[in-house]
Write an enzyme that holds these catalytic residues in place. Sequence first.
Site, short mmCIF file in Angstrom:
data_model
loop_
_atom_site.label_atom_id
_atom_site.label_comp_id
_atom_site.label_asym_id
_atom_site.label_seq_id
_atom_site.Cartn_x
_atom_site.Cartn_y
_atom_site.Cartn_z
N SER A 44 0.62 -1.11 0.04
CA SER A 44 -0.02 0.05 -0.03
C SER A 44 1.02 1.10 0.00
O SER A 44 1.62 1.38 0.91
CB SER A 44 -0.91 -0.03 1.24
OG SER A 44 -1.53 1.19 1.54
N LYS A 46 -1.17 -0.91 -4.37
CA LYS A 46 -2.37 0.00 -4.26
C LYS A 46 -1.82 1.15 -3.77
O LYS A 46 -0.78 1.55 -3.25
CB LYS A 46 -3.09 -0.84 -2.88
CG LYS A 46 -4.08 0.10 -1.75
CD LYS A 46 -4.60 -0.67 -0.72
CE LYS A 46 -4.74 0.21 0.39
NZ LYS A 46 -5.46 -0.58 1.40
N LYS A 74 -3.15 5.25 -2.24
CA LYS A 74 -3.94 5.77 -1.66
C LYS A 74 -4.86 7.01 -2.63
O LYS A 74 -3.71 7.49 -3.22
CB LYS A 74 -3.39 6.47 -0.36
CG LYS A 74 -3.13 5.44 0.68
CD LYS A 74 -4.22 4.96 1.27
CE LYS A 74 -4.04 3.82 2.38
NZ LYS A 74 -5.31 3.39 3.08
N ASP A 113 -7.11 3.01 -2.91
CA ASP A 113 -7.87 3.10 -1.66
C ASP A 113 -8.20 4.46 -1.15
O ASP A 113 -7.27 5.38 -1.15
CB ASP A 113 -6.96 2.47 -0.64
CG ASP A 113 -7.72 2.31 0.58
OD1 ASP A 113 -8.98 2.81 0.78
OD2 ASP A 113 -7.33 1.76 1.83
N GLU A 130 -11.19 0.99 -3.55
CA GLU A 130 -11.38 0.50 -2.09
C GLU A 130 -11.91 1.73 -1.43
O GLU A 130 -11.49 2.97 -1.39
CB GLU A 130 -10.24 0.32 -1.61
CG GLU A 130 -10.34 -0.29 -0.10
CD GLU A 130 -8.93 -0.67 0.42
OE1 GLU A 130 -7.86 -0.95 -0.15
OE2 GLU A 130 -8.79 -0.83 1.74
N ASP A 137 -13.62 -1.92 2.67
CA ASP A 137 -13.01 -1.95 3.98
C ASP A 137 -13.76 -1.50 5.22
O ASP A 137 -14.52 -2.42 5.98
CB ASP A 137 -11.51 -1.02 3.73
CG ASP A 137 -10.68 -1.19 4.85
OD1 ASP A 137 -10.85 -1.46 6.01
OD2 ASP A 137 -9.47 -0.65 4.69
N LYS A 150 -9.98 -7.32 7.54
CA LYS A 150 -8.82 -7.21 8.31
C LYS A 150 -9.52 -7.53 9.42
O LYS A 150 -10.06 -7.35 10.43
CB LYS A 150 -8.40 -5.48 8.76
CG LYS A 150 -7.90 -4.89 7.18
CD LYS A 150 -7.89 -3.29 7.63
CE LYS A 150 -7.46 -2.65 6.49
NZ LYS A 150 -7.49 -1.16 6.92
N GLY A 162 -4.44 -4.43 5.74
CA GLY A 162 -3.34 -4.11 6.94
C GLY A 162 -3.57 -2.73 7.73
O GLY A 162 -4.29 -2.14 7.09
#
Length: 418
Positions: free
Chosen positions: A188, A215, A217, A242, A270, A295, A325, A353
């Site tokens: 990430s 991934k 952000k 995400d 996400e 998520d 998660k 995570g």
Amino acid sequence: METWKETRGRTATWGCLDERVLTPKVLGIYENPLPLTVEAVRVRSRKMDLRIPFETSFGRFDSLVRLYPEITFRTEDGRRVTGVGECSPLSAPWYDYECHRSVATALGYLVASLTGKPVEEADGVASGKEPPVTDVLSFTSRYRWIVGHPMAKAGMEGAYWDGVARLRGVSVSSLWGGTRKAVLTGTSVGLEPTVEALMDKVDRAVREMEVVRVKVKVKPGRDLAYLDAIRNRYPDLPLQVDANAAYDLFDPAHLALLKDFDRFGLLMIEQPGRNDDILDHARQLAHLSTPICLDESILHAVHARQAIQLWKEHSHPSRLVVNIKPPRVGGYLEAIRIARLCCDNGVSVWCGGMHESALGKTANVHFSSRDEVDLPGDHVSQAPYFVRNVGSSPEYRRGRLTVPSGAGWGIEDLDLGD
Ligand code: OSB
Ligand code: MG
């Protein structure tokens, strides 16, 4: 099959949408435990500095406090075993309402319940009046009365599994019915102020770390230009984004941005919308061709069932993905239940995570060894990201982490200090 996706052995989509039938036995978790008396519970905590600050749409941080519940059990023939778990909240209530202070408070109630003392008198030593626990449900039922606080509960449940696995001399993965020997690994990448800075991180992830998917952000304004740059350099990279709830699903400008993501061939978007929303994610984004991954919105198996039902109504289960998660859903058993519910309804899952330390990340790897988990997890961070970790991570090679085979979590050099 693509290198970024696992084949599931459970191919038949049975379509069972009833989480209540998903008991440990149905899930293939065979504990066969001896009655275990809780003798003592302690909680250690460690402040851990990050090498590189991490930024998301909700905030930027450079250190984290990790809490480690440790339980000593006694068997009826007088043997003792100690198990340890990890709670991995952020430092402030950014991602959900939890933070390391709220987790410490909640753990006070958990310790009191497990040791059979009132919270004001809880010193970690068992009162001796509580009956032994005989399986995971009899363990978690001691503290099931506590509403919320999933990260505190997940850490405590982790200590239970480590203890039981050690007692039996097996890995937690085998106790859980895990079938994979290695798990697919992604990373990430946090938000960066410039496209160049982001590209440096993406280059590192692809060329040095060799993860199987990246991934990044995103948030409104820090999305399209970044994705353009990544796609120009890496047209075929398995890529996902995400948003950590940064988009308003009723703002036409935000909806247009999200629709525009379709041209990048992303594996998923996400959590674009609010934490506490499943319904509008299903209704407002049904016209996107990119799958939506939830998520923050999924806190337990009931939420997962509701999401599947909504995607069946408004879209298609193949366009729903769930990031599971264990800390967010209150533990590993609940994580496995969600994984099975999704798998049996054609919904892909992966393990996200929380910037766990080596212990929590290793626990996530054990969970990801379950057949239902078919997409790469956020198992390696732009590493090594803690200045000092609590132990070694599982063996990593070119996008795959080996599931440890030693007893318990299988971390040989775990060092939590005092
Ligand atoms: O939303 O997945 C998230 C980190 C902290 C809180 C929330 C998230 C994340 C990450 C990084 O994306 C996951 C990791 O590398 O541990
Ligand atoms: Mg996320």
